[in-house]
Structures are given as structure tokens and as C-alpha cells.
Write an enzyme that holds these catalytic residues in place. Structure first.
Site, PDB file in Angstrom:
ATOM      1  N   THR A 172       0.841  -1.191   0.000  1.00  0.00           N
ATOM      2  CA  THR A 172       0.000   0.000   0.000  1.00  0.00           C
ATOM      3  C   THR A 172       0.877   1.242   0.000  1.00  0.00           C
ATOM      4  O   THR A 172       2.027   1.216   0.449  1.00  0.00           O
ATOM      5  CB  THR A 172      -0.881   0.085   1.255  1.00  0.00           C
ATOM      6  OG1 THR A 172      -0.040   0.253   2.407  1.00  0.00           O
ATOM      7  CG2 THR A 172      -1.753  -1.129   1.416  1.00  0.00           C
ATOM      8  N   ASP A 173       0.316   2.349  -0.485  1.00  0.00           N
ATOM      9  CA  ASP A 173       0.863   3.630  -0.097  1.00  0.00           C
ATOM     10  C   ASP A 173       0.548   3.782   1.390  1.00  0.00           C
ATOM     11  O   ASP A 173      -0.263   3.034   1.950  1.00  0.00           O
ATOM     12  CB  ASP A 173       0.244   4.763  -0.924  1.00  0.00           C
ATOM     13  CG  ASP A 173       1.128   5.995  -0.981  1.00  0.00           C
ATOM     14  OD1 ASP A 173       1.965   6.181  -0.070  1.00  0.00           O
ATOM     15  OD2 ASP A 173       0.975   6.792  -1.928  1.00  0.00           O
ATOM     16  N   TRP A 174       1.181   4.745   2.034  1.00  0.00           N
ATOM     17  CA  TRP A 174       1.056   4.848   3.485  1.00  0.00           C
ATOM     18  C   TRP A 174      -0.368   5.252   3.879  1.00  0.00           C
ATOM     19  O   TRP A 174      -0.863   6.290   3.474  1.00  0.00           O
ATOM     20  CB  TRP A 174       2.085   5.832   4.016  1.00  0.00           C
ATOM     21  CG  TRP A 174       3.383   5.169   4.413  1.00  0.00           C
ATOM     22  CD1 TRP A 174       4.018   5.306   5.614  1.00  0.00           C
ATOM     23  CD2 TRP A 174       4.184   4.251   3.658  1.00  0.00           C
ATOM     24  NE1 TRP A 174       5.168   4.526   5.641  1.00  0.00           N
ATOM     25  CE2 TRP A 174       5.290   3.871   4.458  1.00  0.00           C
ATOM     26  CE3 TRP A 174       4.071   3.689   2.378  1.00  0.00           C
ATOM     27  CZ2 TRP A 174       6.273   2.978   4.020  1.00  0.00           C
ATOM     28  CZ3 TRP A 174       5.051   2.804   1.944  1.00  0.00           C
ATOM     29  CH2 TRP A 174       6.127   2.461   2.762  1.00  0.00           C
ATOM     30  N   ALA A 187      -3.095   3.467   2.986  1.00  0.00           N
ATOM     31  CA  ALA A 187      -4.008   3.219   1.868  1.00  0.00           C
ATOM     32  C   ALA A 187      -4.662   1.841   1.936  1.00  0.00           C
ATOM     33  O   ALA A 187      -5.224   1.376   0.949  1.00  0.00           O
ATOM     34  CB  ALA A 187      -3.265   3.371   0.538  1.00  0.00           C
TER      35      ALA A 187
END
Length: 729
Positions: free
Chosen positions: A264-266, A268
Site C-alpha cells: 500500500t501507499d502509506w 491506503a
């Protein structure tokens, strides 16, 4: 002699085939051993241990399993430099004294070089510095399409064109990963705006997806061999990118054959079961203080125990993590890259990027280069003459070992013989506010006191250099720009200074499109130098003086005004009711401008030089091709001027008769060529006929329709010097 030569070539060919076969066999054997090790390690793990590898245990680390010899995993921000150390459990910097990095110009500047050799050079440096800092994964490159001039992260991304992105990204990835560090290609997928980025739902046609938004990611995985991919914040067709069956299972895993880690993006991640089943491997940055409460922590253990997530799915994720660890030699530290930090070679690489990225937009009357041997006085004006930019942009901010500003460099190089008169010219009125562009509001106040001071120094100087553009209050993660306008009253400043001294050069420092219609008629020369990284000042001083000949080309179209751009012309930015429809479809960037016959301020691929080039004798090896053939196109390029320099030869294609709308031109190949005065070179640019295809939504497949195609050669999308018709059977 001829027979000996033939025999020699034959034997060399056989030897080459044998060596390739041996290398391939060795690779397969290594892969087999790796998979065997992965299976063995997984068989020894408890469920809790398996799950511990699938979520962060701090801001940028993932737990290891010491009893099995599995090390902790260290990740770091850093598409154009390794970010300074962050505290484990909060976002404050750790205050280390040995984490000052080499800072390169950001993504759009790299793409503006049109030189994959520099992308490779950058990858080597970033890999070495990441390893010196004991990092295992570097979070980059960012390769999202530049859809709108307003996207706050355009400066991190590369281009509006998928081929240019793909070429630069592949070179970057291969080089960086050769240093035993994994890249994380981001942001998968359609993170083309920061406004509502964590809630916007993106809709586009399958054709736009396949032709415009997927190719960079496909090339990064299938050609570059990217070890990890980062899922974007936004939704795509109703589902979060981090739990999107179509993107993650069908395309990334099955079509692209991706066997690495999807993270994930942070913050997300949004679920446990759905994310697990649809292919997410690693959860990072979730906004919960107790890491055990993250979706892929204790909740995942409970869902496995309840039978809603099969153990085999968890094992698949663990295998993906271990596979990346093995590829980056985390189980073989003795033979792993040890790394280097801020060497002279690293700093030279940063300088090379800045020097080759700069785009000479206009140069009426050959105002540039400036002859500092003859000039006795020069006015240097503008806040960007003294402002440092490496430490801005949020996740891409770099603690540079040093950063040379333009004024620093000009004084150092020419201050002994040239009187340099500095005036600030305009003041920074904006403020950076994470997650909002409200800090950009009321940043257009004209400061007449500063302008009057600038006019005064302009009048007493032989020539003027104005350093304007943007800063990272505008080009930044987490917020889009409010407009394309130059802030802080810069248009008025440039107007007044140019009236006082017509020998005025404007240098634009920015990472995304800005409106230049107010100044192009007022000054003879405009140089776009981007955010130039730690060597910015040295590079721009050498460009202005002619020590370096500009060779950059725009990686995006520069509109006259915002409403020329397709997303804005059609009213589809930033969307409505948390949904955005990419109504412009495949007509992104120059594809829109050229097809709709809209004249921009400066076209895609545009960039002047202090010398001149001719491109001639454009031809192809055949007239008629089969659908499986390769087109071998040739042309002659000659430096017809008086200075050493470089030109980017660009090959475009057209499909004039087609059952679907095709853009007037599409970039198919390019090459940057350096030539001495009078020197010429024959180039061969090869294109697969299959690459002329469009994505046929009715057949759900790529389609090269038989018939006529036109190939064009030139040095920008709107400056074509030769065309050849070919036919596909």
C-alpha cells in the site's frame, strides 16, 4: 579472408548462444533454489510469524523473524534521493548526522533529458546510497501520467507520454536493483491528482487504460523487473486500488506475471479479507498506533482462523516478500552491495542530470549564451535565485549534503570579473499546508517596493537574469495547484524589468507547467531549469554562460492557458461528488493538442540549442510489412552549427484511416545524439509493427488494422522534418 571472417563470426555467434544458454540455465537453477528456500522457510513459520511479514512495525520497517534468520525489512522514500532517517514511531526526523544524501532533480527533469543513460546513472547512485544507509526498498520511481498541469505531484512524475515514461523508468529500475535494492514503482494506478486523492473514484475507458495509463507500469514490471509496486490511494472503477481484483489479480499478476510485493501507499489499506483475496501483500502506514490492530496484523490472523482467508493466500504473500528479500541478497549479506554515500561521482551524476534537463524554450536574437568575458555587470533578480528546494515536496524531500543556488554559482564563477547586482524582485507569500492548497491563496500580491529595487539594478546592468517559477508550496505531494499562474506578482516584475532593460533572460524553476503567455513577448530568452537538485546553481550558470549547451526537451505540453488542457477543457478535473471521469480518453497531452489542432505555448518534445541540427534522409527498410515484422527506420542527423551539442530525434506514427479515433501523432521511438560542429550520424530507430496497434475494446485485444501508416521524424511533436508512408498487410 572473407571466409575466415564468416567462420569467425559464425563461431562467435555459436559462443554467444552457448553463453546465453548457460546464463539462462544458471538463472533457472538459482530461481529453483530460491523457491525451494521459500517453501522451506514458510513451512517452519507459525501463522503469527507469517503475518508479521505482511505489515509494518514502524513508519518504514517490517519485522523480521530472527529465529529463522529472516532480517527486518527497511524501506525509505526517495525517487530522486534517499530521504533522511525518520523516527520509528512518529514523522519527526531522527536527527542523524550521516544521512545527508545526493539530491537529483525530480522526475520531470529526468524525463526532460530524454536520455536513458542518465536514468541508469541515477539508479546506480540511488542504489549505492540506499545500501550505504542499510535500506532494502526505495520507494520510487513515480510514473503516473501527467494528465493535468495542476497535479501537485507532477514534479515527481515524468511525462504525459507512456513511451518516454517507460524508457526512462526501465533504465532507472534495472540500475537501482543491480545494487541489491528493490524499487517500488508508484502509484498503481491513476493517481493523477492530489485533490481528494484518498477518496476519489477514477473512471476511464479500457482503451485509455491500456494505451495511456498502463504501459509505464507494464514496462517497469516486464522489462525493468521491478521487485515491488505501490498501490495508489484512490479508487479505480469503484474499488480501492489496494484491493482491486481487476488491477491486482487480473492485470498485475496474471497479465504482467508479477511475482514481487504489492504494497500500500502509506495509510491506503481499507480492509482485511478483500485486500488479502485481491492480491495485496504488504500494509504500510495505517493510521493506528497499535500495529497489531492493522488490517494485515491480528485481524488477518483471526480471518484465517475463521476460514475467510485461506492459509494458502497468506503463504503466497509471504513467498512474495521472501522472493524480493532473496533477489536483493538479504540472506547473503557478505556478497551484498555495501554502498557509497555522496561520492564525487554521485555529485557529478546530479550535475549531469541538471545540465541535460534544462530546456531552452526561446532564444530570440541569440540572447543566450551570455558572454561573461565581455559583460561587466549583470543583474540577478528573483527569490528563486537564492531559494533552496531539495528539502521540499513532502515524501520526496531530501536532506542534501549541500545545495548550490543560482546566485551562489554565478558569484563563484564570475564574481571576480563581473559586477553582480542582486535584487529579490518578489517575495514568497505562500505557506505549505499538508493536505490543502489553501496556503497558495493570496499569493499574487504585487510588491512594488521589491519591483522598484529590481528595476533599479536592471537599469544599471548590461544584462538581466530573472529566476522565477514555483517552489514546493505549489509543486508538492498532498495538494494540487490552484492555477497555472506564476505566483507573487512575477508577471508584473518581469514586465517592468524588461521595460527597463530589454536584455533580460528569464529562468523558470518549476516541476510542472506554468503559464508563460504573459512573458514570452516581453523577453528574448526563456530557460526552463526545473528544480535542479543539489547542483542546480552550477548547472544553470554553465548553461547561461555556454559552457554547457542546452539539450533538454519538454516531457509535457506547455499550454497557453489551463483551459487548453483536455481535462480542463472538458470540465473533468478534479471531478465531482468524489468521482472523476477521464472523458478525454486517449487524447492526453500532445495527443489532444495535435489532434484538436490547438496551438500550445510550447509543444511536447520542444527544446532549442545554441547550435543547429538538420535531420534528413528519412527512410524505412521496406514499404510493406507483416504484422509480426520490425520496421527499421533510418535518418541522418548533422550538427550544422558552430557548437558541440545534442539533439533528440523523435519518431512518431500516424494511422490516417482507422475504424477508431487515433491521435494525429504518437511517439514510437527516440534517441539523443551528441555531435561536434559539422559532424553527422546515421541513426536507426526500430519499431515493432505490433506497437502501431490500438486497443480494440470490441475484441478485448490489440489490433493493427491492415492499411496505410505514416511515420514522421522530427525534434518535437509539432516540428516534423520528414514523413514516410508504409503499409501493413
Amino acid at each position: 579472408m572473407k571466409l575466415k571472417t564468416v567462420v569467425k563470426k559464425f563461431l562467435l555467434g555459436i559462443a554467444g548462444v552457448m553463453m546465453a544458454g548457460i546464463a539462462s540455465a544458471q538463472l533457472k537453477a538459482n530461481d529453483s533454489k530460491a523457491e525451494e528456500k521459500i517453501r522451506s522457510l514458510i513451512s517452519q513459520m507459525t501463522l503469527q510469524e507469517k503475518v508479521s511479514l505482511l505489515h509494518g512495525n514502524s513508519k518504514f520497517y517490517v519485522s523480521g523473524i530472527p529465529r529463522l534468520g529472516i532480517p527486518e525489512w527497511a524501506l525509505s522514500d526517495g525517487p530522486h534521493g534517499v530521504r533522511a532517517e525518520i523516527n520509528r514511531h512518529d514523522w519527526a526526523y531522527a536527527g542523524w548526522t550521516n544521512d545527508s544524501a545526493t539530491c537529483f532533480p525530480p522526475g520531470t527533469a529526468l524525463a526532460a533529458t530524454w536520455n536513458p543513460r542518465l536514468a541508469h546513472e541515477r539508479g546506480i547512485v540511488l542504489g549505492e546510497e540506499a545500501r550505504f544507509r542499510k535500506k532494502d526498498v526505495l520507494l520510487g520511481p513515480g510514473i503516473n501520467i501527467i494528465r493535468s498541469p495542476l497535479c501537485g505531484r507532477n514534479f515527481e512524475y515524468m511525462s504525459e507520454d507512456p513511451l518516454l515514461i517507460s524508457t526512462m523508468a526501465v533504465a532507472y529500475i534495472k540500475a537501482l536493483q543491480s545494487k541489491d535494492v528493490a524499487v517500488s514503482v508508484k502509484h498503481w494506478l491513476a493517481n493523477n491528482q492530489e485533490t481528494h486523492r484518498d477518496s476519489i473514484d477514477v473512471y476511464m475507458s479500457e482503451r485509455a487504460l491500456r494505451e495511456i495509463y498502463l504501459p509505464g507500469f507494464k514496462a517497469s514490471v516486464t522489462e525493468g523487473g521491478a521487485y515491488t509496486v505501490m498501490a495508489a490511494y484512490n479508487k479505480f472503477r469503484g474499488n480501492w486500488c489496494s484491493e482491486n481484483e481487476y488491477l491486482n489479480r487480473e492485470i498485475l499478476r496474471k497479465e504482467f506475471g508479477f511475482k514481487g510485493v504489492l504494497m500500500t501507499d502509506w495509510a491506503a489499506a481499507h480492509s482485511t479479507v478483500k485486500a488479502a483475496l485481491t492480491g495485496l501483500d504488504l500494509e504500510m502506514g495505517t493510521d493506528k498506533n497499535d500495529y497489531n490492530e492493522w488490517y494485515f496484523a491480528d485481524p488477518l490472523v483471526r480471518e484465517v482462523e475463521a476460514g475467510r482467508v485461506p492459509v494458502a493466500v497468506v503463504d503466497e504473500k509471504v513467498a512474495n516478500v521472501l522472493r524480493v528479500m532473496i533477489k536483493t541478497k538479504m540472506f547473503d549479506e557478505e556478497n551484498r552491495e555495501k554502498g557509497k554515500m555522496n561520492t564525487p561521482q554521485h555529485q557529478r551524476a546530479a550535475y549531469n542530470d541538471a545540465a541535460e534537463a534544462a530546456v531552452l524554450l526561446q532564444n530570440n536574437g541569440n540572447m543566450l549564451p551570455l558572454n561573461f568575458d565581455k559583460i561587466k555587470s549583470i543583474a540577478v533578480i528573483g527569490d528563486n535565485a537564492t531559494r533552496k528546494h531539495c528539502n521540499g515536496g513532502l515524501s520526496s524531500e531530501i536532506k542534501a549534503l549541500y545545495e548550490i543556488t543560482p546566485l551562489d554559482a554565478l558569484r563563484e564563477k564570475f564574481g571576480a570579473t563581473v559586477k553582480i547586482n542582486f535584487a529579490q524582485g518578489y517575495e514568497k507569500q505562500s505557506t505549505f499546508r499538508e493536505g490543502s492548497n489553501t496556503g497558495q491563496t493570496k499569493s499574487d500580491v504585487v510588491n512594488w517596493k521589491l519591483i522598484d529595487e529590481a528595476v533599479a539594478v536592471a537599469k544599471e546592468s548590461e544584462a538581466v537574469i530573472i529566476f522565477g517559477g514555483l517552489n514546493h508550496d505549489f509543486d508538492t505531494e498532498s495538494a494540487d495547484k490552484q492555477s497555472m499562474d506564476l505566483p507573487y506578482g512575477q508577471d508584473v516584475l518581469i514586465r517592468e524589468v524588461a521595460k527597463a532593460n530589454p536584455h533580460t533572460v528569464v529562468v523558470i524553476i518549476a516541476g510542472s507547467p506554468v503559464k508563460l503567455s504573459g512573458i514570452v513577448q516581453r523577453v528574448p530568452a526563456i530557460l526552463w531549469s526545473w528544480f535542479g537538485g543539489m547542483e542546480a546553481g552550477n548547472a544553470v550558470a554553465d548553461l547561461l554562460s555556454g559552457k554547457v549547451n542546452p539539450s533538454g526537451k519538454l516531457p509535457f505540453t506547455l499550454p497557453v492557458s489551463l483551459d487548453q488542457s483536455p481535462a480542463h477543457a472538458l470540465g473533468n478535473f478534479p471531478g465531482r461528488d468524489l468521482q472523476v471521469n477521464y472523458e478525454e480518453d486517449i487524447l492526453v497531452g500532445y495527443r489532444w493538442f495535435d489532434t484538436r489542432k490547438i496551438v500550445p505555448q510550447f509543444s511536447f518534445g520542444h527544446g532549442l540549442s545554441y547550435t543547429n541540427f538538420s535531420i534528413s534522409h528519412f527512410s524505412t527498410d521496406k514499404i510493406t510489412y507483416g504484422k509480426g515484422d520490425i520496421i527499421h527506420a533510418k535518418c541522418t542527423i548533422k550538427n550544422t552549427g558552430t557548437r558541440y551539442g545534442a539533439e533528440v530525434v523523435q519518431l512518431y506514427s500516424s494511422d490516417p484511416v482507422c475504424t477508431v479515433l487515433r491521435p494525429v501523432r504518437e511517439l514510437r521511438a527516440f534517441e539523443k545524439v551528441f555531435l561536434h560542429p559539422g559532424e553527422k550520424k546515421t541513426l536507426e530507430l526500430n519499431i515493432k509493427v505490433a506497437d502501431l496497434a490500438f486497443y480494440d475494446e470490441t475484441q478485448k485485444a490489440w489490433n493493427v488494422e491492415a492499411g496505410e501508416f505514416i511515420l514522421h521524424i522530427g525534434n518535437s511533436s509539432d516540428n516534423i522534418t520528414g514523413s514516410v508512408k508504409i503499409y501493413v498487410k
